[in-house]
Motif scaffolding. Structure first.
Motif, PDB file in Angstrom:
ATOM      1  N   GLY B 166       0.680  -1.088   0.109  1.00  0.00           N
ATOM      2  CA  GLY B 166      -0.402   0.113   0.055  1.00  0.00           C
ATOM      3  C   GLY B 166       1.030   1.439   0.127  1.00  0.00           C
ATOM      4  O   GLY B 166       2.128   1.392  -0.648  1.00  0.00           O
ATOM      5  N   TRP B 167       0.225   2.518   0.616  1.00  0.00           N
ATOM      6  CA  TRP B 167       0.758   3.859   0.444  1.00  0.00           C
ATOM      7  C   TRP B 167       2.073   3.263   1.333  1.00  0.00           C
ATOM      8  O   TRP B 167       3.349   4.518   0.919  1.00  0.00           O
ATOM      9  N   ALA B 168       3.067   2.367   2.249  1.00  0.00           N
ATOM     10  CA  ALA B 168       4.266   2.524   2.754  1.00  0.00           C
ATOM     11  C   ALA B 168       5.574   2.346   1.878  1.00  0.00           C
ATOM     12  O   ALA B 168       6.406   2.660   2.175  1.00  0.00           O
ATOM     13  N   ALA B 169       5.160   2.210   0.940  1.00  0.00           N
ATOM     14  CA  ALA B 169       5.543   1.644  -0.410  1.00  0.00           C
ATOM     15  C   ALA B 169       6.545   2.715  -0.808  1.00  0.00           C
ATOM     16  O   ALA B 169       7.890   2.816  -1.085  1.00  0.00           O
ATOM     17  N   LEU B 170       5.428   4.197  -0.855  1.00  0.00           N
ATOM     18  CA  LEU B 170       6.480   5.478  -1.410  1.00  0.00           C
ATOM     19  C   LEU B 170       6.544   6.049  -0.054  1.00  0.00           C
ATOM     20  O   LEU B 170       7.068   7.216  -0.808  1.00  0.00           O
ATOM     21  N   LEU B 171       6.826   5.831   1.668  1.00  0.00           N
ATOM     22  CA  LEU B 171       6.992   5.738   2.391  1.00  0.00           C
ATOM     23  C   LEU B 171       9.037   6.538   2.482  1.00  0.00           C
ATOM     24  O   LEU B 171       8.904   7.183   2.605  1.00  0.00           O
ATOM     25  N   PRO B 172       9.127   5.578   1.730  1.00  0.00           N
ATOM     26  CA  PRO B 172      10.692   5.368   2.350  1.00  0.00           C
ATOM     27  C   PRO B 172      11.027   6.746   1.282  1.00  0.00           C
ATOM     28  O   PRO B 172      12.483   7.959   0.814  1.00  0.00           O
ATOM     29  N   GLN B 173      10.263   7.157  -0.359  1.00  0.00           N
ATOM     30  CA  GLN B 173      10.934   8.229  -1.547  1.00  0.00           C
ATOM     31  C   GLN B 173      10.719   9.392  -0.919  1.00  0.00           C
ATOM     32  O   GLN B 173      11.544  10.222  -0.542  1.00  0.00           O
ATOM     33  N   MET B 174       9.273   9.280  -0.115  1.00  0.00           N
ATOM     34  CA  MET B 174       9.206  10.501   0.352  1.00  0.00           C
ATOM     35  C   MET B 174       9.872  11.399   1.905  1.00  0.00           C
ATOM     36  O   MET B 174      10.059  12.201   1.810  1.00  0.00           O
ATOM     37  N   LEU B 175      10.584  10.566   2.453  1.00  0.00           N
ATOM     38  CA  LEU B 175      10.807  10.615   3.671  1.00  0.00           C
ATOM     39  C   LEU B 175      12.995  11.249   3.346  1.00  0.00           C
ATOM     40  O   LEU B 175      12.827  11.489   3.714  1.00  0.00           O
ATOM     41  N   ALA B 176      12.870  10.195   2.096  1.00  0.00           N
ATOM     42  CA  ALA B 176      14.219  10.537   1.610  1.00  0.00           C
ATOM     43  C   ALA B 176      14.420  12.582   1.069  1.00  0.00           C
ATOM     44  O   ALA B 176      15.225  13.221   0.848  1.00  0.00           O
ATOM     45  N   ALA B 177      12.591  12.730   0.725  1.00  0.00           N
ATOM     46  CA  ALA B 177      12.905  14.029  -0.117  1.00  0.00           C
ATOM     47  C   ALA B 177      12.769  15.002   0.996  1.00  0.00           C
ATOM     48  O   ALA B 177      13.005  16.277   1.585  1.00  0.00           O
ATOM     49  N   LEU B 178      11.946  14.073   2.027  1.00  0.00           N
ATOM     50  CA  LEU B 178      11.969  15.372   3.650  1.00  0.00           C
ATOM     51  C   LEU B 178      13.373  15.854   4.500  1.00  0.00           C
ATOM     52  O   LEU B 178      13.567  16.970   4.811  1.00  0.00           O
ATOM     53  N   GLY B 179      13.977  14.880   4.093  1.00  0.00           N
ATOM     54  CA  GLY B 179      15.239  14.920   4.106  1.00  0.00           C
ATOM     55  C   GLY B 179      16.345  16.069   3.467  1.00  0.00           C
ATOM     56  O   GLY B 179      16.922  16.641   4.552  1.00  0.00           O
ATOM     57  N   ALA B 180      16.053  16.328   2.603  1.00  0.00           N
ATOM     58  CA  ALA B 180      16.555  17.087   1.757  1.00  0.00           C
ATOM     59  C   ALA B 180      15.985  18.672   1.784  1.00  0.00           C
ATOM     60  O   ALA B 180      16.356  19.682   2.710  1.00  0.00           O
ATOM     61  N   VAL B 181      14.935  18.843   2.525  1.00  0.00           N
ATOM     62  CA  VAL B 181      13.913  19.888   2.802  1.00  0.00           C
ATOM     63  C   VAL B 181      14.374  20.402   4.136  1.00  0.00           C
ATOM     64  O   VAL B 181      15.395  21.517   3.777  1.00  0.00           O
ATOM     65  N   PHE B 182      15.313  19.128   5.269  1.00  0.00           N
ATOM     66  CA  PHE B 182      15.383  19.206   6.145  1.00  0.00           C
ATOM     67  C   PHE B 182      16.923  19.686   5.960  1.00  0.00           C
ATOM     68  O   PHE B 182      17.565  20.772   6.431  1.00  0.00           O
TER      69      PHE B 182
END
Lengths: 222, 313
Positions: B166-182
């Motif tokens: 489900g949606w969890a599949a996209l979470l790693p990529q989203m978190l990588a993007a959050l890391g960039a904003v951080f």
């Protein structure tokens, strides 16, 4: 200081079990706005980084083959195969897998195994089968524990094997970081110092697997 | 020569197939949500470089809203029953392992031949991902032929597993993007400053402990040891452990990174290792894998402090 609100948003969001995708987007906006970015700038930065990190999601290309073998009965076969080796219980089985995962990762072969291609179709059913052979059908809690332990063993084997390989991302990151600080190191100097921790990881997790084996036996016997 | 872009085309085609099959799945009451979600992922893979930064941002927003509003259901394509699977398992026997094991063999062969054997079939910088994609295609073909499965089964069974994650599949990529904003906002440096300015580190053991525990703790917050390493090493490792106490940089950095990995075992933010498997194994407790790992991670973290203290000076 305000920029730390984004970190707080992540912690709170996960704690109250809001949908994690939503948590991540909210945290990005909180962080970016606190740092003085406009909403459009945040969205652009987030979208750019999302696009650059697409390789992370490529791993799901293995789902079709995992599904096909599942349809044809691989999980059932893995479970009954282990049942024929009555002397193999769940502890030694997972210790063997841990060693395999650590050694192959140390050789740079991190992608030959993993949660989708090994744990779900083969290792978890084998681990369940190894317990079932001794104790009969598993209750839901034990089944969850056995599966979670199989998944954790894969992660631990990967993490504490891969850094022994000289061309892995984390080693290159360290070499690059040190070089920019005026310290020149060869990757091999870093990777040999991953070996002591790898051995300790094997000992600690191996000991836990032995205890886990005993516990599942006692739980179902009692 | 095969490039990463070809892998993205393949992934895009696969997600597009998941989207179309989801849209046609009358058994899933939320089929349009599924179709839209996997359709957006397909669009990202097929045309992400042409959407522009803002376009990609809107796409991500769409994914988060579909997941957050609960519009994502779980498709149930027709598959074999447990009884059928048991009889198929008896019929095929150990042949069943061949497709599953051909996957690691092809990956290993591709990676090793490219790195050491002078194979020029694929971009050497992306050898692992390209080998994985090639192996996925080959293993699927082997499975179809050897196990005589229906032609549509890779897509339908793949979709079944995809909906399980489900949606969890996209979470790693989203978190990588959050890391960039951080990173843009300077979150890491700020935390590094806080740690170094509030904890006195005039004793060597204290400094080693703060560095290792800081690597782990910071990784828990950021979800990634790679994000923690530059911050903690610039804040503590380099100025205090290496320059002030004369520690060996190789020992300090290597064991510092591995202390970060102990943190990775304990955080839901390392979603691909900790949350995706829980979904994939259909565990009722989302955090069951993390709970299984913590009793290994904590003693290992202490062992890292001891190892660094013993070998670095």
């Amino acid at each position: 200081m305000l920029t730390l609100l984004g970190v707080a948003a992540v912690v709170v969001g996960f704690a109250v079990r809001l949908n994690p995708l939503l948590v991540v987007v909210i945290a990005a906006f909180v962080t970016g706005l606190a740092a003085g970015m406009t909403p459009v700038e945040v969205l652009e930065a987030f979208g750019k980084a999302f696009n650059e990190n697409r390789f992370v999601t490529v791993a799901y290309l293995v789902l079709p083959v995992a599904g096909v073998v599942e349809r044809a009965g691989l999980q059932e076969r893995a479970r009954s195969l282990i049942g024929r080796f009555r002397q193999v219980s769940v502890g030694p089985l997972l210790i063997l897998y841990l060693a395999f995962r650590q050694i192959t990762s140390a050789l740079g072969l991190t992608s030959i195994a993993g949660q989708t291609q090994s744990i779900r179709p083969m290792v978890a059913p084998m681990a369940e089968g190894a317990v079932e052979t001794r104790t009969g059908p598993l209750d839901a809690a034990t089944r969850q524990d056995v599966r979670a332990m199989a998944a954790g063993t894969d992660n631990i084997g990967l993490f504490f094997g891969e850094d022994i390989f000289i061309a892995i991302g984390s080693i290159l990151l360290m070499v690059g970081f040190l070089a920019s600080s005026g310290i020149t190191l060869d990757p091999i100097q870093l990777s040999v110092w991953a070996i002591p921790t790898a051995i300790v990881a094997f000992v600690i997790h191996g000991a836990r697997l032995v205890l886990f084996d005993r516990r599942t036996r006692r739980r179902t016997a009692g | 020569m095969i490039q990463l872009s070809a892998v993205y085309l393949l992934a895009g085609a696969l997600f597009a197939a998941f989207a179309v099959l989801s849209a046609l799945d009358r058994n899933n009451t939320k089929r349009l949500g599924n179709a839209l979600f996997w359709g957006l992922v397909a669009l990202s893979f097929l045309a992400g470089d042409r959407l522009g930064d803002l376009g990609n941002g809107v796409l991500v927003l769409g994914l988060a809203l579909i997941a957050g509003l609960g519009l994502l259901g779980r498709g149930a394509p027709a598959t074999t029953s447990p009884e059928e699977r048991r009889s198929l398992a008896d019929r095929f026997g150990e042949t069943l392992f061949v497709p599953a094991l051909s996957l690691p063999v092809v990956v290993a062969a591709g990676v090793l031949a490219t790195k050491y054997g002078g194979l020029t079939l694929m971009d050497p910088k992306q050898a692992t991902l390209i080998s994985l994609a090639l192996a996925a295609v080959i293993a699927t073909g082997v499975g179809l032929v050897l196990l005589r499965q229906p032609l549509m089964s890779p897509l339908q069974e793949g979709r079944r597993l995809m909906d399980t994650v489900g949606w969890a599949a996209l979470l790693p990529q989203m978190l990588a993007a959050l890391g960039a904003v951080f990173a843009i906002a300077g979150v890491g440096e700020l935390i590094g400053q806080l740690v170094t300015s509030y904890i006195p580190m005039d004793a060597r053991l204290t400094a080693v402990a703060v560095y290792c525990l800081g690597m782990a703790g910071f990784t828990v917050i950021m979800g990634n040891a790679f994000a923690a390493f530059p911050v903690m090493t610039a804040g503590i490792g380099l100025p205090i452990l290496i320059r002030q106490f004369g520690g060996d940089p190789a020992v300090i950095c290597a064991i510092g990174m591995l202390s970060g990995f102990c943190g990775t075992l304990m955080t839901p933010l390392a979603a691909n290792f900790n949350l995706v498997p829980a979904a994939l194994l259909e565990l009722p407790d989302r955090y069951a894998v993390i709970k299984a790992q913590i009793p290994t991670a904590l003693p290992l973290l202490i062992a890292n402090v001891v190892l660094m203290y013993a070998f670095a000076f």
